[in-house]
Scaffold this active site. Structure first.
Site, PDB file in Angstrom:
ATOM      1  N   ILE A   1      15.873  76.598 -67.755  1.00  0.00           N
ATOM      2  CA  ILE A   1      15.862  75.868 -66.482  1.00  0.00           C
ATOM      3  C   ILE A   1      16.835  74.690 -66.520  1.00  0.00           C
ATOM      4  CG2 ILE A   1      14.422  74.624 -64.813  1.00  0.00           C
ATOM      5  CD1 ILE A   1      12.030  76.364 -65.830  1.00  0.00           C
TER       6      ILE A   1
ATOM      7  N   THR B   1      10.192  68.437 -62.919  1.00  0.00           N
ATOM      8  CA  THR B   1       9.655  69.730 -62.466  1.00  0.00           C
ATOM      9  C   THR B   1       9.046  70.477 -63.654  1.00  0.00           C
ATOM     10  OG1 THR B   1      11.856  70.662 -62.787  1.00  0.00           O
ATOM     11  CG2 THR B   1      11.246  70.099 -60.515  1.00  0.00           C
TER      12      THR B   1
ATOM     13  N   ARG C   1       6.192  69.440 -66.650  1.00  0.00           N
ATOM     14  CA  ARG C   1       4.743  69.258 -66.623  1.00  0.00           C
ATOM     15  C   ARG C   1       4.491  67.766 -66.502  1.00  0.00           C
ATOM     16  NH1 ARG C   1       4.312  73.746 -65.547  1.00  0.00           N
ATOM     17  NH2 ARG C   1       3.146  75.435 -66.545  1.00  0.00           N
TER      18      ARG C   1
ATOM     19  N   GLU D   1      -2.874  66.057 -62.746  1.00  0.00           N
ATOM     20  CA  GLU D   1      -2.881  67.001 -61.647  1.00  0.00           C
ATOM     21  C   GLU D   1      -4.270  67.647 -61.475  1.00  0.00           C
ATOM     22  OE1 GLU D   1       1.014  68.827 -61.993  1.00  0.00           O
ATOM     23  OE2 GLU D   1       0.131  70.615 -61.124  1.00  0.00           O
TER      24      GLU D   1
ATOM     25  N   HIS E   1       3.478  70.594 -56.934  1.00  0.00           N
ATOM     26  CA  HIS E   1       3.758  71.632 -57.946  1.00  0.00           C
ATOM     27  C   HIS E   1       4.162  72.959 -57.292  1.00  0.00           C
ATOM     28  CE1 HIS E   1       2.741  72.858 -62.377  1.00  0.00           C
ATOM     29  NE2 HIS E   1       3.802  73.499 -61.909  1.00  0.00           N
ATOM     30  N   ILE E   2       5.327  72.933 -56.645  1.00  0.00           N
ATOM     31  CA  ILE E   2       5.799  74.128 -55.934  1.00  0.00           C
ATOM     32  C   ILE E   2       7.151  74.615 -56.448  1.00  0.00           C
ATOM     33  CG2 ILE E   2       4.533  73.621 -53.800  1.00  0.00           C
ATOM     34  CD1 ILE E   2       7.243  72.588 -52.629  1.00  0.00           C
TER      35      ILE E   2
END
Ligand code: GLV
Ligand code: GLV
Length: 327
Positions: free
Chosen positions: A158, A237, A239, A268, A286-287
């Site tokens: 990523i 993005t 954790r 969360e 969290h999308i």
């Protein structure tokens, strides 16, 4: 008889179909996270489990499932919710969904970066509220993104995809990771390896792309924010627990850094109340992997893993986290 699986939340249709074609599927009937009790009851007697990142898979859950359980197919690339060692002790393969969400997650990291720098969210709220009275030189002026320095903390799939996007914005890309990447990969995206301190000092945007492990917990804490430029932004993005959220709030409040774009949170689904009131923070629930295409593909990968183990007897399954159980 079809093998029995438990799916802890309804997935996109294409993924549910693949599961239902092959398995006797029991699925969470609610549109909410299951309680621990519901989860433990749901897995009892199943041959396979498909948990989400909201479901902790540990000794207690594996015991509750029973000795017939043959696979845990996590619906996420991150697997900090899974006690992989506990699965390994029982010779149960655990799998994740790598690859398919790389670009989708990097897209959202870039969206957060752009949104926070250019103040997209408060400007939209202002316009919707009917407050726009005409063009003005200082109306929602933000910071440029192009030609700035992006620091990637974590340069896996990523992080690398984020570097590719940054190249299109003529950004200077530096990165830090526990191991330096292949120089060929670095060259492809023009990324330079630096130590963590240099990354924090030089970056205009620090974007975190590490998996959550005991070593990466709070990888961004008070001393790290103190090294950053007061004009710099943090993007997360990965954790929530990789950032010390209390320290982030303090750094934002003190003006030690300029803003943050956050998709994940330390506790969360709770979000620190200090973040909720700050306009210089963009907050998403969290999308990052949340495109319909990717959420379907994630389900299909989980299905492939379940099919490999429960139907074809193919081992290890395609994206196995503990292939050593087959050694
Ligand atoms: C999402 O957070 C994932 O790990 O897939
Ligand atoms: C801004 O709208 C410009 O035309 O400069």
């Amino acid at each position: 008889m079809k093998p029995k699986i438990f799916v802890t939340r309804r997935l996109p249709e294409g993924a549910m179909r693949a599961l239902e074609d092959n398995f006797a599927v029991e699925c969470n009937p609610h549109d909410r996270v299951l309680t621990r009790q519901e989860l433990l009851a749901g897995v009892a007697g199943k041959d396979g489990v498909l948990p989400l990142l909201t479901d902790r898979v540990d000794d207690e859950l594996l015991d509750a499932a029973g000795p017939q359980l043959k696979i845990v197919a996590n619906y996420a690339v991150g697997f900090n919710n899974i006690d992989v060692a506990a699965c390994t002790r029982r010779k149960i393969p655990a799998t994740n969904t790598p690859g398919v969400l790389t670009d989708t997650t990097a897209d959202l990291a870039m969206a957060l970066l752009l949104a926070v720098a250019r103040r997209v969210v408060p400007a939209d709220a202002y316009a919707r509220a009917g407050k726009y009275q005409g063009w003005a030189p200082l109306l929602f002026v933000g910071a440029d993104v192009h030609h700035k320095t992006l620091g990637l903390l974590g340069f896996g799939r990523i992080g690398y995809a984020m570097a590719k996007r940054a190249a299109g914005f003529d950004m200077k890309v530096i990165y830090h990771d526990v191991v330096r990447a292949d120089p060929k990969l670095e060259q492809q995206v023009g990324a330079r390896f630096v130590d963590k301190e240099t990354l924090l000092r030089e970056s205009d945007f620090v974007s975190v792309h590490v998996p959550l492990t005991p070593e990466t917990k709070h990888i961004m804490a008070a001393p790290d924010f103190a090294l950053m430029k007061p004009t710099a932004y943090v993007i997360n993005t990965a954790r929530g627990e990789v950032i010390h959220e209390e320290a982030l709030v303090a750094a934002l409040q003190a003006g030690q850094i300029a803003g943050a774009g956050l998709d994940v949170f330390e506790f969360e689904p709770q979000i620190h109340p200090g973040l909720l009131t700050m306009e210089k923070v963009v907050i998403l629930p969290h999308i990052a992997s949340g495109s319909i295409e990717t959420r379907t593909k994630m389900g299909l990968i989980a299905a492939d893993n379940l099919i490999a183990v429960l139907i074809k007897g193919q081992t290890p399954p395609p994206t196995c986290l503990n292939p050593e159980i087959y050694a």
